[in-house]
Design a protein around this motif. Structure first.
Motif, mmCIF file in Angstrom:
data_model
loop_
_atom_site.group_PDB
_atom_site.id
_atom_site.type_symbol
_atom_site.label_atom_id
_atom_site.label_comp_id
_atom_site.label_asym_id
_atom_site.label_seq_id
_atom_site.Cartn_x
_atom_site.Cartn_y
_atom_site.Cartn_z
ATOM 1 N N SER A 478 94.791 0.618 -27.494
ATOM 2 C CA SER A 478 95.376 1.091 -28.588
ATOM 3 C C SER A 478 95.205 2.539 -28.564
ATOM 4 C CB SER A 478 94.698 0.665 -29.756
ATOM 5 O OG SER A 478 94.986 0.973 -30.959
ATOM 6 N N ILE A 479 96.460 3.307 -28.649
ATOM 7 C CA ILE A 479 96.679 4.607 -28.279
ATOM 8 C C ILE A 479 97.103 5.285 -29.582
ATOM 9 C CG2 ILE A 479 98.275 6.452 -27.106
ATOM 10 C CD1 ILE A 479 98.680 4.216 -24.905
ATOM 11 N N LEU A 480 96.307 6.387 -30.179
ATOM 12 C CA LEU A 480 96.423 7.160 -31.235
ATOM 13 C C LEU A 480 97.628 8.058 -31.135
ATOM 14 C CD1 LEU A 480 95.673 8.162 -34.117
ATOM 15 C CD2 LEU A 480 93.991 9.718 -32.944
ATOM 16 N N LEU A 481 98.608 8.017 -32.048
ATOM 17 C CA LEU A 481 99.573 9.060 -32.202
ATOM 18 C C LEU A 481 99.208 9.897 -32.783
ATOM 19 C CD1 LEU A 481 102.612 6.442 -32.576
ATOM 20 C CD2 LEU A 481 101.756 7.430 -30.378
ATOM 21 N N GLY A 482 98.652 10.979 -32.266
ATOM 22 C CA GLY A 482 98.243 12.189 -32.899
ATOM 23 C C GLY A 482 98.912 13.675 -32.298
ATOM 24 N N ASP A 483 97.713 14.515 -32.311
ATOM 25 C CA ASP A 483 98.084 15.783 -31.668
ATOM 26 C C ASP A 483 98.553 16.157 -30.338
ATOM 27 O OD1 ASP A 483 97.751 16.654 -34.473
ATOM 28 O OD2 ASP A 483 95.546 16.918 -33.908
ATOM 29 N N LYS A 484 98.305 15.000 -29.661
ATOM 30 C CA LYS A 484 98.843 15.198 -28.268
ATOM 31 C C LYS A 484 100.111 14.524 -27.720
ATOM 32 C CE LYS A 484 93.694 15.453 -26.567
ATOM 33 N NZ LYS A 484 92.913 14.885 -25.614
ATOM 34 N N ILE A 485 100.912 14.941 -26.892
ATOM 35 C CA ILE A 485 102.045 14.403 -26.540
ATOM 36 C C ILE A 485 101.758 13.225 -25.475
ATOM 37 C CG2 ILE A 485 104.116 14.572 -24.727
ATOM 38 C CD1 ILE A 485 104.185 16.366 -27.320
ATOM 39 N N ILE A 486 102.490 12.158 -25.608
ATOM 40 C CA ILE A 486 102.127 11.028 -24.996
ATOM 41 C C ILE A 486 103.163 10.474 -24.324
ATOM 42 C CG2 ILE A 486 101.326 8.631 -25.194
ATOM 43 C CD1 ILE A 486 99.561 9.502 -27.719
ATOM 44 N N ASN A 487 102.948 9.944 -23.041
ATOM 45 C CA ASN A 487 104.016 9.212 -22.344
ATOM 46 C C ASN A 487 103.284 8.081 -21.694
ATOM 47 O OD1 ASN A 487 106.532 11.000 -22.447
ATOM 48 N ND2 ASN A 487 105.043 12.503 -21.776
ATOM 49 N N THR A 488 104.079 6.952 -21.995
ATOM 50 C CA THR A 488 103.120 5.715 -21.245
ATOM 51 C C THR A 488 104.528 4.530 -20.911
ATOM 52 O OG1 THR A 488 101.399 4.142 -21.511
ATOM 53 C CG2 THR A 488 102.858 4.630 -23.298
ATOM 54 N N SER A 489 104.055 3.553 -20.332
ATOM 55 C CA SER A 489 104.965 2.605 -20.170
ATOM 56 C C SER A 489 104.523 1.047 -20.206
ATOM 57 C CB SER A 489 105.595 2.764 -18.729
ATOM 58 O OG SER A 489 104.688 2.809 -17.828
ATOM 59 N N VAL A 490 105.334 0.278 -20.178
ATOM 60 C CA VAL A 490 104.796 -1.168 -19.947
ATOM 61 C C VAL A 490 103.716 -1.384 -18.968
ATOM 62 C CG1 VAL A 490 105.887 -3.628 -19.521
ATOM 63 C CG2 VAL A 490 106.708 -2.356 -21.319
ATOM 64 N N SER A 523 110.682 -2.341 -17.544
ATOM 65 C CA SER A 523 111.150 -1.044 -17.482
ATOM 66 C C SER A 523 110.871 -0.211 -18.693
ATOM 67 C CB SER A 523 112.549 -0.988 -16.864
ATOM 68 O OG SER A 523 113.264 -1.549 -17.640
ATOM 69 N N ALA A 524 110.590 -0.556 -19.646
ATOM 70 C CA ALA A 524 110.446 0.194 -20.960
ATOM 71 C C ALA A 524 109.560 1.231 -20.830
ATOM 72 C CB ALA A 524 110.122 -0.863 -21.986
ATOM 73 N N GLU A 525 109.748 2.267 -21.364
ATOM 74 C CA GLU A 525 108.772 3.363 -21.598
ATOM 75 C C GLU A 525 108.752 3.804 -22.822
ATOM 76 O OE1 GLU A 525 110.690 6.534 -18.973
ATOM 77 O OE2 GLU A 525 110.797 5.275 -17.295
ATOM 78 N N PHE A 526 107.493 4.546 -23.064
ATOM 79 C CA PHE A 526 107.318 4.991 -24.541
ATOM 80 C C PHE A 526 106.846 6.434 -24.649
ATOM 81 C CE2 PHE A 526 105.847 0.494 -24.030
ATOM 82 C CZ PHE A 526 106.870 -0.039 -24.900
ATOM 83 N N SER A 527 107.287 7.196 -25.604
ATOM 84 C CA SER A 527 106.916 8.455 -25.659
ATOM 85 C C SER A 527 106.856 9.018 -26.976
ATOM 86 C CB SER A 527 107.950 9.550 -24.959
ATOM 87 O OG SER A 527 109.290 9.306 -25.721
ATOM 88 N N TRP A 528 105.588 9.777 -27.336
ATOM 89 C CA TRP A 528 105.395 10.295 -28.809
ATOM 90 C C TRP A 528 105.253 11.652 -28.494
ATOM 91 C CZ3 TRP A 528 104.787 10.352 -33.547
ATOM 92 C CH2 TRP A 528 104.064 11.216 -34.268
ATOM 93 N N GLY A 529 105.872 12.538 -29.689
ATOM 94 C CA GLY A 529 106.111 13.767 -29.702
ATOM 95 C C GLY A 529 107.206 14.507 -29.680
#
Length: 573
Positions: A478-490, A523-529
């Motif tokens: 579980s990744i908090l979507l907070g004050d840091k840029i996040i890049n992750t993937s499946v 192949s899905a990628e996720f990014s926050w920020g």
């Protein structure tokens, strides 16, 4: 007046908030006097539901607010078109209670009318009221027109219109109003640029409804107002948020005010009633509304009360239904799912940041969850366009810098028994989406891209239903979507993400809350920020506050199609 108690409670909350601050000055938010109409209406409206009728507190507050506003002089007028109509309505109701400054308010209103009549006069040769033709928003012109129509109704002849008497002024405004109504799109909206912008269209529709009331021409244009009202059956989800497929301005809009015209149609009248129920709940919970919102609520009550209270089922409440606006937009509701697609052709206009871009092609809603994918259109954001490609060569020539192609061109869509298909052409490739509703708990989205073999992959992009402070949650972590840029993937967090339902996901009927499990391709990628283009903030610091960011999913599409599966998940307990 059925919903008068909502306005009374809303004003009560606002006055109580002022008392906590030991000042009524905050009622003039940013020197905005619109609350004066709400206060003056309650002061003069005799009803058992209204304990502010002839209230000394209301009278004192009103007199002080009007005095302060008058003290601004000519500075009160510039850029204040939304102030004109409520000031005129306030004067009409309160002119016998304004003591020694009634004349001063009248003089100020005359200056308002003179100024904005000049704006109307300057545009009298136009027949298409798009933003580019007008020189500012279509809604701006409609608001100016409503103020002048109120002036024509409530004021006697004033020598401020180049010897144009009040009777001639009314005829002039009626002619201008007729051109405005003739410019309504057959689907029921007034295009700000190439297409609809639901938030602004609501303002335009509300202003034109008031104009028709002041000019006494509602019956003449009733059929058009019915079409405009029924448009909102598709522009609004059951959680009362707008379907952003129909808004090219990337502006989130909630159906809660400027909704009087909904009452022209029994199906959209149902939306009006649910909006009022929702406002009643929120106000009883202590929510404090702005002066502008209370002004809008007053107009909604007064004008909405003039129409039939009959309600009927529409798209929002239908069990199974399909609808399309010509070749531009398609909607299907089946088994509690609502899928919308956009096939609107528009002209990108890089010279103006206010222009509308329709780059997002679809939205998904579920009765038990809320908005699954609402997306929303943006501008100059390949990361938010449904399909995009960074070309390293184009038309046979190599490029020194990558060239983004993400604006959809021609296309078409068609309905199936259990879904719909959408095809859009881009410069250099094609995108295809197939939505398949398997049952009330599952639907699939199949994504395909066609291009030259040496140009794959094509990126497929959409926004996840997550915001600041929430979690990107899988079975692994579980990744908090907070004050840091996040890049992750499946490959890092797993292929199935769990999403929590909205608190008020369906305000039209009682539906159990269910989580949504979305299974993504490998192949899905996720990014926050990521910060969307913001027409209201072009400053260099617009990227600094991560709280307004969105979470994006990107899926590279190769020769073979990819599939996303959406499954409802019952919440235990």
């Amino acid at each position: 007046m059925k919903w008068l108690s909502v306005l009374v409670a809303g004003v009560r909350n606002r006055l109580a908030d002022c008392k906590k601050k030991n000042s009524y000055d905050s009622l003039l938010e940013c020197e905005n006097p619109q609350i004066c109409y709400a206060l003056s209406f309650l002061y003069t409206h005799d009803s058992k539901k209204n304990n502010y009728y002839q209230s000394e507190e209301i009278l004192n507050v009103l007199q002080n607010l009007i005095r302060k506003y008058i003290s601004k002089g000519s500075n009160a007028i510039s850029g204040s078109r939304r102030h004109m109509c409520p000031l005129i309505q306030t004067y009409h109701l309160m002119k016998n209670y304004l003591d020694d400054f009634e004349t001063e308010l009248k003089l100020l209103i005359n200056e308002f009318a003179k100024t904005y009549f000049g704006e109307i006069k300057n545009r009298e040769n136009l027949t298409i009221f798009s933003s580019a033709n007008i020189g500012y928003g279509t809604n701006h012109l409609a608001v100016e027109l409503s103020g002048l129509c109120a002036y024509a109704k409530y004021f006697e002849s004033e020598d401020i219109f180049d010897n144009l008497g009040i009777a001639d002024l009314k005829n002039y405004l009626k002619s201008f109003f007729e051109k405005f109504m003739n410019d309504m799109h057959p689907d029921g909206y007034w295009a700000e640029c190439d297409g609809p912008a639901t938030g602004y269209n609501g303002l335009t529709l509300s202003a034109l409804h008031k104009s028709a009331y002041f000019l006494d021409v509602i019956d003449k244009y009733r059929d058009q107002f019915v079409v405009a009202a029924e448009y909102y059956n598709y522009a609004v989800f059951p959680n009362l948020e707008n379907n952003l497929i129909l808004d090219g301005r990337m502006l989130q809009y909630r159906a809660e005010e400027r909704i009087s015209a909904f009452c022209f149609s029994p199906s959209s009248r149902s939306i009006y009633e649910v909006c009022m129920e929702d406002l009643e709940r929120r106000i009883s919970d202590g929510e404090v509304f702005s002066g502008e919102s209370l002004n809008n609520l007053t107009n909604d009550l007064v004008l909405g009360d003039l129409e039939s209270s009959d309600c009927s089922d529409g798209f929002i409440t239908a069990k199974d239904m399909k609808h399309q606006f010509g070749e531009n937009f398609g909607f299907i509701k089946k088994n509690g799912w609502i899928i919308s697609c956009c096939n609107l052709k528009f002209i990108p206009r890089p010279e103006g940041h206010w222009n509308l871009d329709y780059q997002n092609l679809f939205s998904i809603y579920n009765d038990h969850f809320g908005c699954v994918v609402n997306g929303g259109h943006s501008k100059n954001d390949p990361e938010l366009s449904t399909f995009s490609k960074q070309f390293m060569s184009f038309d046979g020539y190599p490029l020194e810098e990558p060239m983004s192609k993400f604006i959809p061109h021609s296309g078409h869509f068609n309905f199936e028994d259990n879904g719909l298909n959408l095809f859009r052409e881009y410069r250099g490739f094609e995108g295809l989406l197939s939505f398949v509703i398997n049952n009330e708990n599952e639907m699939e989205l199949i994504i395909q891209a066609n291009t030259r073999l040496d140009e794959y992959p094509i990126d497929f992009n959409f926004m996840l239903p997550l915001s600041y402070g929430e979690f990107l949650k899988s079975s692994n972590q579980s990744i908090l979507l907070g004050d840091k840029i996040i890049n992750t993937s499946v490959s890092e967090i797993g292929d199935t993400i769990l999403f929590e339902p909205e608190e008020n996901h369906n305000l039209f009927k009682k539906c159990d809350s269910k989580r949504m499990r979305i299974k993504f391709p490998s192949s899905a990628e996720f990014s926050w920020g990521f910060k969307r283009f913001d027409t209201y903030n072009l400053k260099t610091d617009r990227h600094e506050d991560i709280k307004d960011s969105v979470c994006i999913c990107k899926i590279p599409i190769g020769v073979e199609s990819e599939k996303i599966t959406f499954n409802l998940d019952v919440i235990d307990g």
